[in-house]
Design a protein around this motif. Structure first.
Motif, mmCIF file in Angstrom:
data_model
loop_
_atom_site.group_PDB
_atom_site.id
_atom_site.type_symbol
_atom_site.label_atom_id
_atom_site.label_comp_id
_atom_site.label_asym_id
_atom_site.label_seq_id
_atom_site.Cartn_x
_atom_site.Cartn_y
_atom_site.Cartn_z
ATOM 1 N N ARG A 634 -4.408 -6.691 -1.153
ATOM 2 C CA ARG A 634 -5.048 -5.582 -0.451
ATOM 3 C C ARG A 634 -5.994 -6.012 0.666
ATOM 4 O O ARG A 634 -6.158 -5.303 1.638
ATOM 5 C CB ARG A 634 -5.821 -4.718 -1.461
ATOM 6 C CG ARG A 634 -4.938 -4.020 -2.498
ATOM 7 C CD ARG A 634 -5.762 -3.192 -3.480
ATOM 8 N NE ARG A 634 -6.663 -4.028 -4.263
ATOM 9 C CZ ARG A 634 -7.987 -4.019 -4.155
ATOM 10 N NH1 ARG A 634 -8.561 -3.202 -3.297
ATOM 11 N NH2 ARG A 634 -8.738 -4.802 -4.910
ATOM 12 N N ARG A 635 -6.655 -7.178 0.535
ATOM 13 C CA ARG A 635 -7.686 -7.510 1.502
ATOM 14 C C ARG A 635 -7.856 -9.011 1.634
ATOM 15 O O ARG A 635 -7.358 -9.813 0.832
ATOM 16 C CB ARG A 635 -8.997 -6.860 1.100
ATOM 17 C CG ARG A 635 -9.471 -7.219 -0.313
ATOM 18 C CD ARG A 635 -10.510 -8.338 -0.278
ATOM 19 N NE ARG A 635 -10.958 -8.718 -1.619
ATOM 20 C CZ ARG A 635 -10.732 -9.913 -2.124
ATOM 21 N NH1 ARG A 635 -10.011 -10.795 -1.464
ATOM 22 N NH2 ARG A 635 -11.193 -10.238 -3.328
ATOM 23 N N CYS A 636 -8.596 -9.412 2.684
ATOM 24 C CA CYS A 636 -8.983 -10.800 2.905
ATOM 25 C C CYS A 636 -10.475 -10.835 3.234
ATOM 26 O O CYS A 636 -10.953 -10.046 4.066
ATOM 27 C CB CYS A 636 -8.204 -11.430 4.063
ATOM 28 S SG CYS A 636 -6.602 -12.115 3.610
ATOM 29 N N LEU A 637 -11.190 -11.776 2.606
ATOM 30 C CA LEU A 637 -12.615 -11.977 2.871
ATOM 31 C C LEU A 637 -12.833 -13.418 3.306
ATOM 32 O O LEU A 637 -12.278 -14.349 2.702
ATOM 33 C CB LEU A 637 -13.451 -11.690 1.619
ATOM 34 C CG LEU A 637 -13.398 -10.265 1.059
ATOM 35 C CD1 LEU A 637 -14.200 -10.180 -0.230
ATOM 36 C CD2 LEU A 637 -13.912 -9.268 2.082
ATOM 37 N N PRO A 638 -13.626 -13.638 4.348
ATOM 38 C CA PRO A 638 -13.867 -15.015 4.805
ATOM 39 C C PRO A 638 -14.751 -15.769 3.821
ATOM 40 O O PRO A 638 -15.717 -15.233 3.274
ATOM 41 C CB PRO A 638 -14.566 -14.822 6.150
ATOM 42 C CG PRO A 638 -15.207 -13.480 6.064
ATOM 43 C CD PRO A 638 -14.310 -12.648 5.202
ATOM 44 N N THR A 639 -14.411 -17.051 3.605
ATOM 45 C CA THR A 639 -15.199 -17.908 2.716
ATOM 46 C C THR A 639 -15.727 -19.141 3.431
ATOM 47 O O THR A 639 -16.465 -19.920 2.833
ATOM 48 C CB THR A 639 -14.350 -18.352 1.518
ATOM 49 O OG1 THR A 639 -13.190 -19.056 1.990
ATOM 50 C CG2 THR A 639 -13.909 -17.164 0.685
ATOM 51 N N ALA A 640 -15.353 -19.332 4.694
ATOM 52 C CA ALA A 640 -15.807 -20.488 5.472
ATOM 53 C C ALA A 640 -16.610 -19.985 6.668
ATOM 54 O O ALA A 640 -16.428 -18.848 7.118
ATOM 55 C CB ALA A 640 -14.611 -21.323 5.928
ATOM 56 N N PRO A 641 -17.490 -20.814 7.222
ATOM 57 C CA PRO A 641 -18.330 -20.379 8.351
ATOM 58 C C PRO A 641 -17.571 -20.390 9.673
ATOM 59 O O PRO A 641 -17.989 -21.028 10.647
ATOM 60 C CB PRO A 641 -19.471 -21.394 8.334
ATOM 61 C CG PRO A 641 -18.862 -22.640 7.765
ATOM 62 C CD PRO A 641 -17.864 -22.173 6.749
ATOM 63 N N ASP A 642 -16.424 -19.742 9.716
ATOM 64 C CA ASP A 642 -15.650 -19.654 10.952
ATOM 65 C C ASP A 642 -16.298 -18.638 11.885
ATOM 66 O O ASP A 642 -17.022 -17.740 11.464
ATOM 67 C CB ASP A 642 -14.207 -19.222 10.654
ATOM 68 C CG ASP A 642 -13.508 -20.201 9.726
ATOM 69 O OD1 ASP A 642 -13.554 -21.407 10.004
ATOM 70 O OD2 ASP A 642 -12.923 -19.745 8.728
ATOM 71 N N ARG A 643 -15.999 -18.781 13.180
ATOM 72 C CA ARG A 643 -16.389 -17.755 14.136
ATOM 73 C C ARG A 643 -15.150 -17.378 14.937
ATOM 74 O O ARG A 643 -14.529 -18.252 15.547
ATOM 75 C CB ARG A 643 -17.487 -18.268 15.072
ATOM 76 C CG ARG A 643 -18.801 -18.576 14.363
ATOM 77 C CD ARG A 643 -19.477 -17.364 13.774
ATOM 78 N NE ARG A 643 -19.632 -16.258 14.701
ATOM 79 C CZ ARG A 643 -20.627 -16.154 15.591
ATOM 80 N NH1 ARG A 643 -21.555 -17.091 15.644
ATOM 81 N NH2 ARG A 643 -20.686 -15.115 16.400
#
Length: 729
Positions: A634-643
């Motif tokens: 259903r979803r994706c959440l960021p886990t790394a400090p990407d920009r």
């Protein structure tokens, strides 16, 4: 002191200024200026070679406009330009003015031709995505898509669509088991929508190609197509289906004789059907620089027409009665024209085959008119005919590469030295000399054609086959002497069931071709991925290539820097992220690699985007994604400090309050495909389903402390092949 009268040692140099002074350079500059002027004056007899360039430039201006121009604009421009040519010729003005006015007139006529063509092919387009029952006639079997086989259907009924809004053609993916030959009336239930938009802002617009092919909807079938009793189709459609049914039957017989692997390649080269092509074989040929052999184009037409021409002329020469009474060369040219026409019908007359047939037919017509068959003037006539019939070809990579390569090869033929033929040379020496000459010519042809088509391969396909030159040198005799002649004869005899032996010979040649492709593709670094240059670089490179081919004299070499524009133009920094046109897939850029949030989804669009930006695609995409994101169905959440930090909600069901809070709290940008979206999302910027419906695919760029979104539809403008504003739907 030994000085001369002029005060300079040595009487021979008395009164001369040093070479570094302006007085010594002045005569050289004057001589260079006079030489350049003589070069320019010498081109006035070659101005006609630039007429298709001007005509194509007018077509290109039409397609580059952000909005559809009024028809009267093209009519007025063309009328004024033609009147100006008549006026300068009537007044007996200088030839340079006549040439300039004529080229402007060709450009204006190209603009008008593109306008007229867009209006002639206009047909309804299904802008709204819907699920409906489709009843129609199978016109042809289209090339396979990512989901399997596809049918090109001429519908006579679509559920929920009135007759006045019925698309002329619908392309539906039915899978490998749902392929039904042309001519049948079928019924299926499918999800239909408009033709695909560009995969990313500024990328190639496949919807425009679909518009000019009169394809008004694409989709995939939810049920197996079944044959039904439909109404009697119109006469033109019956003829087209009968021809396509014969092509399909021939393709099936060839597959039965040759097998699906070798036969798939042979069928693609003969009838244009790509339903049996093996993905691994296509990948090997692509990496080896040999995929052009699969598209029915100039090489195929030239080989078939040339083979029939040579065979007919040889037979006439061997028949003394005919050799004394008819012009063997002209009769052979007529036979070549017939062969080209038959091959065009058998191939299904796709646009590249039509362009190639016109080019080769122009050469045969030149023979019938006692003109040079291979010349830049004949090529200019062919280009004008093609652009008048298909102005949209000016923006298609196939047309650009075909005519750039042909112009380069004809220019090479004009400049190629012709040594005198020696008399009484022993035959072993003649054989060695002939082999060396053939090898040198083959290397020169492959090298020049590769240089001429290189800018287009980089800009449009973002691939450079490093070993394409040796691969094509090895492939050329195999294709010209074995595969194509055997396929031509085998396909002709197969109509009466006698083509098996020749088709088996062709199968041996195809297998050798596939082995060659596999060998070359396995060499280290066989393919380089190169990012696309800014859009302006390709027209500059095209003009540079044409300048090198068409200009005669020392000023020709001024085209070299322009021809290298695509290779030398500085590349802008890639975007920080990409989002698909429906918000169903996304990617970020991490140290030159594309990290996809949903590996395996929208693979065609994501692959095009990554190659266009020159990004590498990691082998283990799923593992790389998991290092950056926590994703489920259903979803994706960021886990790394990407920009930028991107969070995505993939389903159309609205997220719960807790889900919405998690999405907004963890990201800079939130993708929401749900029909309803939260009214606020903290500091995060929301991109909703309404945004994607309005803007299409998107790229994300840094802008100060925030992020700038570039939408594909903003760059496409408002044209007949683009979706109208939502208020007008």
């Amino acid at each position: 002191m030994g000085l001369s009268k002029g005060g300079v040692r040595g009487g021979g140099s008395a009164g001369r200024a040093p070479l570094s002074t302006p007085f010594a350079l002045a005569p050289r500059l004057a001589a260079a200026w006079r030489s350049a002027l003589a070069d320019v004056r010498a081109q006035t007899d070659r101005w006609f070679l630039w007429s298709p360039v001007a005509f194509g430039g007018g077509c290109g201006v039409y397609f580059a406009l952000p909005r559809e121009p009024a028809l009267w604009l093209g009519v007025v421009l063309a009328a004024l330009a033609v009147a100006a040519v008549w006026a300068v010729r009537a007044r007996g003005m200088r030839r340079g003015l006549v040439v300039a006015a004529s080229l402007i007139a060709f450009a204006a006529c190209g603009f008008l031709a593109a306008e007229l063509r867009a209006r002639i092919v206009a047909a309804p387009i299904m802008w709204q995505r819907t699920t409906a029952q489709v009843d129609g006639w199978v016109l042809d079997v289209a090339g396979p898509g990512s989901g399997g086989g596809r049918l090109l259907i001429a519908p006579y009924a679509v559920e929920g669509v009135g007759q006045t809004k019925l698309p002329a053609l619908v392309r539906v993916t039915v899978g490998p088991t749902g392929l039904i030959g042309p001519g049948a009336a079928v019924r299926l239930r499918a999800i239909l929508g408009p033709p695909p938009e560009p995969a990313s802002p500024g990328a190639y617009d496949f919807a425009r190609d679909a518009y000019f092919q009169r394809v008004g909807a694409v989709g995939f079938s939810l049920t197996e197509p079944i044959m039904v009793e439909g109404p009697r189709p119109p006469l033109g459609l019956r003829v087209a289906m009968a021809v396509n049914a014969a092509r399909w039957a021939l393709a099936r017989r060839m597959i039965d004789d040759m097998g699906p692997r070798d036969g798939g390649v042979a069928v693609a080269m003969t009838t244009g059907h790509e339903a049996w092509l093996q993905p691994d074989a296509v990948a090997d040929m692509r990496n080896a620089g040999l995929t052009h052999i699969l598209s029915i184009s100039g090489v195929h037409m030239a080989i078939v027409g040339g083979f029939v021409f040579l065979l007919a002329r040889t037979l006439i020469a061997l028949w003394p009665w005919a050799a004394l009474r008819v012009s063997g060369k002209k009769v052979a040219a007529g036979a070549g024209l017939v062969a080209i026409a038959v091959y065009l019908v058998v191939s299904g007359a796709p646009p590249p085959a039509v362009r190639s047939a016109v080019t080769v037919s122009t050469a045969f017509c030149a023979i019938l008119a006692d003109r040079r068959a291979i010349s830049l003037h004949a090529l200019a006539v062919a280009a004008l005919v093609v652009l008048a019939l298909q102005p949209e070809a000016v923006d298609q990579p196939g047309f650009q590469m075909s005519f750039a390569a042909t112009a380069a090869l004809v220019a090479l033929a004009e400049a190629w030295p012709r040594p005198p033929r020696e008399i009484n040379t022993p035959w072993p020496i003649r054989m060695v000399q002939g082999a060396v000459a053939w090898l040198m010519a083959g290397v020169a042809v492959s090298f020049v054609a590769g240089l001429a088509t290189g800018p287009f391969a980089i800009q449009d396909f973002n691939r450079v086959a490093i070993y394409g030159l040796p691969a094509n040198l090895a492939m050329e005799p195999l294709s010209s002497l074995v595969i194509m002649p055997a396929l031509a004869g085998g396909a002709l005899l197969e109509t009466v069931g006698w083509g098996g032996p020749l088709l088996h010979v062709a199968g041996w040649g195809v297998e050798a071709l596939l082995q060659l492709a596999r060998l070359v593709a396995a060499w280290p670094k066989s393919t380089w991925v190169v990012s696309s240059a800014p859009d302006v670089a390709l027209p500059v490179a095209f003009l540079g290539v044409l300048w090198l081919c068409l200009w005669r004299g020392r000023l020709r070499w001024l085209g070299v820097p322009a021809a290298l524009a695509v290779s030398l133009w500085p590349r802008p920094a890639p975007p920080a992220a990409w989002i698909a046109s429906d918000g169903g897939a996304a990617a970020i850029v991490d140290h030159g690699a594309a990290v996809f949030l949903r590996p395996g989804r929208k693979t065609f669009a994501s692959d095009l985007w990554a190659r266009r930006q020159g990004l590498t695609e990691p082998q283990d995409a799923d593992a790389l994604m998991k290092r950056h994101y926590d994703c489920n169905r259903r979803r994706c959440l960021p886990t790394a400090p990407d920009r930028p930090r991107i969070a995505a909600w993939w389903t159309q069901r609205a997220p719960s309050a807790d889900d919405a809070s998690a999405l907004c709290a963890s990201a800079d940008l939130v993708i929401l495909r749900a029909r309803t979206a939260p009214t606020a999302c903290g500091r995060a910027r929301m991109l909703t389903a309404a945004d994607f419906a309005r803007g299409g695919s998107a790229e994300i760029y840094p802008a100060g402390t925030g992020w700038r979104v570039v939408w594909a539809r903003d760059l496409r403008g408002v044209r007949p092949w683009t979706a109208p504003p939502q208020s007008a739907r």
